[in-house]
Design a protein around this motif. Structure first.
Motif, PDB file in Angstrom:
ATOM      1  N   GLY A  84       0.845  -1.189   0.000  1.00  0.00           N
ATOM      2  CA  GLY A  84       0.000   0.000   0.000  1.00  0.00           C
ATOM      3  C   GLY A  84       0.877   1.234   0.000  1.00  0.00           C
ATOM      4  O   GLY A  84       1.940   1.236   0.623  1.00  0.00           O
ATOM      5  N   MET A  85       0.442   2.267  -0.711  1.00  0.00           N
ATOM      6  CA  MET A  85       1.278   3.468  -0.734  1.00  0.00           C
ATOM      7  C   MET A  85       0.461   4.706  -0.375  1.00  0.00           C
ATOM      8  O   MET A  85      -0.669   4.876  -0.836  1.00  0.00           O
ATOM      9  CB  MET A  85       1.910   3.657  -2.097  1.00  0.00           C
ATOM     10  CG  MET A  85       2.992   4.730  -2.088  1.00  0.00           C
ATOM     11  SD  MET A  85       4.035   4.627  -3.545  1.00  0.00           S
ATOM     12  CE  MET A  85       5.539   5.401  -2.975  1.00  0.00           C
ATOM     13  N   VAL A  86       1.069   5.555   0.442  1.00  0.00           N
ATOM     14  CA  VAL A  86       0.447   6.823   0.828  1.00  0.00           C
ATOM     15  C   VAL A  86       1.361   7.937   0.329  1.00  0.00           C
ATOM     16  O   VAL A  86       2.569   7.909   0.576  1.00  0.00           O
ATOM     17  CB  VAL A  86       0.263   6.896   2.360  1.00  0.00           C
ATOM     18  CG1 VAL A  86      -0.260   8.264   2.773  1.00  0.00           C
ATOM     19  CG2 VAL A  86      -0.680   5.794   2.826  1.00  0.00           C
ATOM     20  N   PHE A  87       0.764   8.900  -0.385  1.00  0.00           N
ATOM     21  CA  PHE A  87       1.551   9.918  -1.077  1.00  0.00           C
ATOM     22  C   PHE A  87       1.533  11.253  -0.331  1.00  0.00           C
ATOM     23  O   PHE A  87       0.610  11.547   0.433  1.00  0.00           O
ATOM     24  CB  PHE A  87       0.987  10.151  -2.481  1.00  0.00           C
ATOM     25  CG  PHE A  87       1.013   8.929  -3.353  1.00  0.00           C
ATOM     26  CD1 PHE A  87       2.060   8.700  -4.224  1.00  0.00           C
ATOM     27  CD2 PHE A  87      -0.018   8.001  -3.304  1.00  0.00           C
ATOM     28  CE1 PHE A  87       2.082   7.569  -5.032  1.00  0.00           C
ATOM     29  CE2 PHE A  87      -0.001   6.867  -4.110  1.00  0.00           C
ATOM     30  CZ  PHE A  87       1.049   6.659  -4.973  1.00  0.00           C
ATOM     31  N   GLN A  88       2.524  12.056  -0.641  1.00  0.00           N
ATOM     32  CA  GLN A  88       2.584  13.387  -0.040  1.00  0.00           C
ATOM     33  C   GLN A  88       1.325  14.196  -0.354  1.00  0.00           C
ATOM     34  O   GLN A  88       0.768  14.861   0.518  1.00  0.00           O
ATOM     35  CB  GLN A  88       3.825  14.106  -0.581  1.00  0.00           C
ATOM     36  CG  GLN A  88       4.013  15.489  -0.017  1.00  0.00           C
ATOM     37  CD  GLN A  88       5.313  16.123  -0.488  1.00  0.00           C
ATOM     38  OE1 GLN A  88       6.170  15.463  -1.082  1.00  0.00           O
ATOM     39  NE2 GLN A  88       5.474  17.397  -0.225  1.00  0.00           N
ATOM     40  N   ASN A  89       0.869  14.115  -1.596  1.00  0.00           N
ATOM     41  CA  ASN A  89      -0.288  14.920  -2.012  1.00  0.00           C
ATOM     42  C   ASN A  89      -1.593  14.132  -2.014  1.00  0.00           C
ATOM     43  O   ASN A  89      -2.500  14.438  -2.783  1.00  0.00           O
ATOM     44  CB  ASN A  89      -0.042  15.520  -3.388  1.00  0.00           C
ATOM     45  CG  ASN A  89       1.100  16.504  -3.357  1.00  0.00           C
ATOM     46  OD1 ASN A  89       1.185  17.336  -2.457  1.00  0.00           O
ATOM     47  ND2 ASN A  89       2.013  16.394  -4.299  1.00  0.00           N
ATOM     48  N   PHE A 164       5.001   4.921   3.045  1.00  0.00           N
ATOM     49  CA  PHE A 164       4.550   6.300   3.274  1.00  0.00           C
ATOM     50  C   PHE A 164       5.586   7.254   2.684  1.00  0.00           C
ATOM     51  O   PHE A 164       6.724   7.297   3.146  1.00  0.00           O
ATOM     52  CB  PHE A 164       4.393   6.573   4.774  1.00  0.00           C
ATOM     53  CG  PHE A 164       3.265   5.813   5.418  1.00  0.00           C
ATOM     54  CD1 PHE A 164       2.002   6.373   5.548  1.00  0.00           C
ATOM     55  CD2 PHE A 164       3.471   4.530   5.920  1.00  0.00           C
ATOM     56  CE1 PHE A 164       0.958   5.679   6.148  1.00  0.00           C
ATOM     57  CE2 PHE A 164       2.435   3.828   6.511  1.00  0.00           C
ATOM     58  CZ  PHE A 164       1.173   4.397   6.623  1.00  0.00           C
ATOM     59  N   ASP A 165       5.177   8.016   1.676  1.00  0.00           N
ATOM     60  CA  ASP A 165       6.110   8.937   1.021  1.00  0.00           C
ATOM     61  C   ASP A 165       5.834  10.364   1.498  1.00  0.00           C
ATOM     62  O   ASP A 165       5.000  11.057   0.945  1.00  0.00           O
ATOM     63  CB  ASP A 165       5.962   8.825  -0.499  1.00  0.00           C
ATOM     64  CG  ASP A 165       7.013   9.635  -1.235  1.00  0.00           C
ATOM     65  OD1 ASP A 165       7.948  10.145  -0.585  1.00  0.00           O
ATOM     66  OD2 ASP A 165       6.900   9.761  -2.469  1.00  0.00           O
ATOM     67  N   GLU A 166       6.542  10.788   2.511  1.00  0.00           N
ATOM     68  CA  GLU A 166       6.354  12.115   3.119  1.00  0.00           C
ATOM     69  C   GLU A 166       4.877  12.432   3.365  1.00  0.00           C
ATOM     70  O   GLU A 166       4.343  13.423   2.855  1.00  0.00           O
ATOM     71  CB  GLU A 166       6.981  13.197   2.232  1.00  0.00           C
ATOM     72  CG  GLU A 166       8.458  12.937   1.986  1.00  0.00           C
ATOM     73  CD  GLU A 166       9.212  14.204   1.607  1.00  0.00           C
ATOM     74  OE1 GLU A 166       8.758  15.296   2.008  1.00  0.00           O
ATOM     75  OE2 GLU A 166      10.252  14.095   0.946  1.00  0.00           O
ATOM     76  N   PRO A 167       4.208  11.603   4.156  1.00  0.00           N
ATOM     77  CA  PRO A 167       2.742  11.718   4.286  1.00  0.00           C
ATOM     78  C   PRO A 167       2.262  12.990   4.973  1.00  0.00           C
ATOM     79  O   PRO A 167       1.087  13.336   4.838  1.00  0.00           O
ATOM     80  CB  PRO A 167       2.375  10.487   5.132  1.00  0.00           C
ATOM     81  CG  PRO A 167       3.614  10.177   5.900  1.00  0.00           C
ATOM     82  CD  PRO A 167       4.750  10.514   4.984  1.00  0.00           C
ATOM     83  N   THR A 168       3.143  13.691   5.665  1.00  0.00           N
ATOM     84  CA  THR A 168       2.674  14.898   6.367  1.00  0.00           C
ATOM     85  C   THR A 168       3.286  16.182   5.811  1.00  0.00           C
ATOM     86  O   THR A 168       3.027  17.260   6.327  1.00  0.00           O
ATOM     87  CB  THR A 168       3.015  14.818   7.884  1.00  0.00           C
ATOM     88  OG1 THR A 168       4.426  14.654   8.031  1.00  0.00           O
ATOM     89  CG2 THR A 168       2.304  13.661   8.545  1.00  0.00           C
ATOM     90  N   SER A 169       4.062  16.059   4.725  1.00  0.00           N
ATOM     91  CA  SER A 169       4.793  17.239   4.236  1.00  0.00           C
ATOM     92  C   SER A 169       3.892  18.304   3.626  1.00  0.00           C
ATOM     93  O   SER A 169       4.260  19.471   3.563  1.00  0.00           O
ATOM     94  CB  SER A 169       5.850  16.822   3.213  1.00  0.00           C
ATOM     95  OG  SER A 169       6.821  16.024   3.852  1.00  0.00           O
ATOM     96  N   ALA A 170       2.704  17.889   3.139  1.00  0.00           N
ATOM     97  CA  ALA A 170       1.816  18.873   2.510  1.00  0.00           C
ATOM     98  C   ALA A 170       0.744  19.369   3.474  1.00  0.00           C
ATOM     99  O   ALA A 170      -0.194  20.043   3.071  1.00  0.00           O
ATOM    100  CB  ALA A 170       1.159  18.255   1.273  1.00  0.00           C
ATOM    101  N   LEU A 171       0.878  19.016   4.752  1.00  0.00           N
ATOM    102  CA  LEU A 171      -0.183  19.347   5.713  1.00  0.00           C
ATOM    103  C   LEU A 171       0.130  20.604   6.514  1.00  0.00           C
ATOM    104  O   LEU A 171       1.302  20.901   6.789  1.00  0.00           O
ATOM    105  CB  LEU A 171      -0.367  18.184   6.695  1.00  0.00           C
ATOM    106  CG  LEU A 171      -0.869  16.868   6.104  1.00  0.00           C
ATOM    107  CD1 LEU A 171      -0.924  15.808   7.191  1.00  0.00           C
ATOM    108  CD2 LEU A 171      -2.236  17.045   5.471  1.00  0.00           C
ATOM    109  N   ASP A 172      -0.924  21.304   6.891  1.00  0.00           N
ATOM    110  CA  ASP A 172      -0.757  22.384   7.855  1.00  0.00           C
ATOM    111  C   ASP A 172      -0.310  21.782   9.182  1.00  0.00           C
ATOM    112  O   ASP A 172      -0.728  20.677   9.528  1.00  0.00           O
ATOM    113  CB  ASP A 172      -2.082  23.131   8.044  1.00  0.00           C
ATOM    114  CG  ASP A 172      -2.462  23.920   6.800  1.00  0.00           C
ATOM    115  OD1 ASP A 172      -1.548  24.281   6.042  1.00  0.00           O
ATOM    116  OD2 ASP A 172      -3.666  24.160   6.601  1.00  0.00           O
TER     117      ASP A 172
END
Lengths: 244, 218
Positions: A84-89, A164-172
């Motif tokens: 399974g993959m989770v993306f930055q965006n 998980f590819d930077e899963p929180t990098s695009a978050l506030d």
């Protein structure tokens, strides 16, 4: 007899034209292990993760999932179902409701009956704390909620490994915690996870092993305490001094 | 010389008859145009030699006048197949093939405008290329191409006047017939123009409305 590693990567190389992004990366991940990959941008950590399920095709090297070599001509789709993959965006499907985002792949890829897929999807949405958002569209959700849906969508395929590819990098900033909490919960359940992140608190607390990558190589690896408190390599020390 | 409004009105029944044919031809050409265009647009983006066939089709149609294409279909093809093509079907064929090429470029641009991350997410879930196209890419692409498709159909509605040259009694041809009887070109052409304007206006309103209704989640 030794337990079979979940993932084994042997001597992975990846070039984009003349640019060598990965220069011989080898890594073994055990079942249930949480491996956190850190490093400066451009170090190849995201590319490494994306090579595992062949979103990027490695230039050379071997990847084994549960002892079976990944071969794009033979078993790529099966391998992807297991990772399974989770993306930055997030990459949620914006034209579908949350529930449909989660049920689509189980129905179309695994052939699960719609009712059964929906039941499982609702359970997963409950798990990530979004049971009441099943009928919302992604653009009606906050970033943190979207990323939790994306996690539920990946989990719906019942993968053996989560990437998980930077899963929180695009978050506030105020939404990072809710996503990390879900990931922490998955780690505690014993899921095998590879996480590329800049969240050093998460790496320290949840990671079984931390890997520091720079210039396409694994520079240092070890238990979080060791890497964060007593980094051996000069480059690791330099990187950590900048971000901690 | 005075302007005779009564002629504008008295031409209407006959002109509206022609309008019916114009609408019919356009609607059929739009229908086939979307099918041909979707296939050609996707083929253009595929790998392999069929991609070149699609590119040649699109370039040929877009690089030559519809009038000439209509002549080729109506006067040219019968010579090869050894029997005449009825004007109606020649018009349908020429308009559909013409529209298909323009729709193909719109579809291609629509598909390419969808973020690469959508495909990656679907791939990472184990979906096949055709599943991704059908469930992820095309539904989103079609939402995005509603405005350019609307423009294309307005253009097609107007361009359908060209098939008057193969004696099909659509709106423009009816106008010519009425002028032959009344010798009042200004009033009649003005009436014809107003009918086209009413139709294109209606189509553009419809497109706007559809766009607003469907663009909510994209």
């Amino acid at each position: 007899m030794l337990k079979q590693p979940m993932i084994e990567v042997r001597n992975l190389y990846k070039s984009f034209g003349k640019l060598e992004v990965l220069r011989g990366v080898s890594l073994t991940v055990s079942r249930g292990e949480v491996v956190v990959i850190i490093g400066p941008s451009g170090s190849g950590k995201s590319t490494f993760l994306r090579c595992l399920n062949y979103l990027e095709t490695p230039t050379s090297g071997q990847i084994l999932l549960d002892g079976v070599e990944v071969d794009p001509k033979k078993n790529l789709r099966q391998v992807r179902q297991e990772m399974g993959m989770v993306f930055q965006n997030f990459n949620l499907f914006p034209h579908m409701k949350v529930l449909e985002n989660v049920t689509l792949a189980p129905r179309k890829v695994l052939g699960i009956e719609p009712q059964e897929a929906e039941r499982k999807a609702r359970a997963l949405l409950g798990k990530v704390g979004l049971a009441d958002k099943a009928d919302s569209f992604p653009d009606e959700l906050s970033g943190g909620q979207r990323q939790r849906v994306a996690i539920a969508r990946a989990l719906a395929m019942e993968p053996q490994v989560m990437l998980f590819d930077e899963p929180t990098s695009a978050l506030d900033p105020e939404m990072i915690g809710e996503v990390l909490d879900v990931m922490k919960q998955l780690a505690q359940e014993g899921r095998t996870m590879l996480v590329v992140t800049h969240e050093m608190g998460f790496a320290r607390e949840v990671g079984d092993r931390v890997i520091f990558m720079d210039e396409g190589l694994i520079v240092e690896e070890g238990p979080p305490q060791e890497v964060f408190s007593h980094p051996k390599q000069a480059r690791t020390q330099e990187f950590l001094s900048k971000i901690l | 010389m005075d302007f005779r409004w009564d002629l504008v009105w008295s031409s209407m029944p006959l002109l509206l008859e022609g309008t019916r044919l114009t609408v019919q031809l356009t609607a059929i050409a739009v229908f086939f145009g979307i099918i041909i265009g979707t296939v050609a647009g996707m083929t253009r983006l595929s790998r392999g030699p069929q991609r070149i066939v699609a590119a040649v089709y699109i370039d040929f149609i877009r690089g030559t006048p519809l009038l000439v294409q209509t002549f080729i279909v109506f006067y040219g093809i019968p010579g090869i197949i050894g029997r005449p093509i009825p004007a109606y079907w020649a018009a349908v064929l020429a308009l559909s093939i013409n529209s298909g090429a323009y729709v193909a470029e719109i579809v291609r641009a629509g598909i390419q405008s969808i973020d690469k991350g959508q495909t990656e997410a679907a791939l990472s879930l184990g979906m096949t290329g055709s599943q991704i196209m059908r469930h992820i890419i095309l539904p989103q692409a079609f939402l995005r191409i509603i405005p350019p498709l609307g423009n294309e159909f307005i253009a097609l509605l107007k361009d359908s006047s060209l098939v008057s040259v193969i004696a099909l009694e659509e709106l423009v041809r009816k106008g010519q017939i009425i002028i032959g009887r009344t010798f009042r070109p200004f009033e009649v052409w003005l009436a014809v123009a107003l009918i086209y304007l009413a139709m294109t206006f209606a189509v553009s309103r419809l497109v706007n409305f559809t766009e607003k209704r469907m663009k909510i989640h994209a």
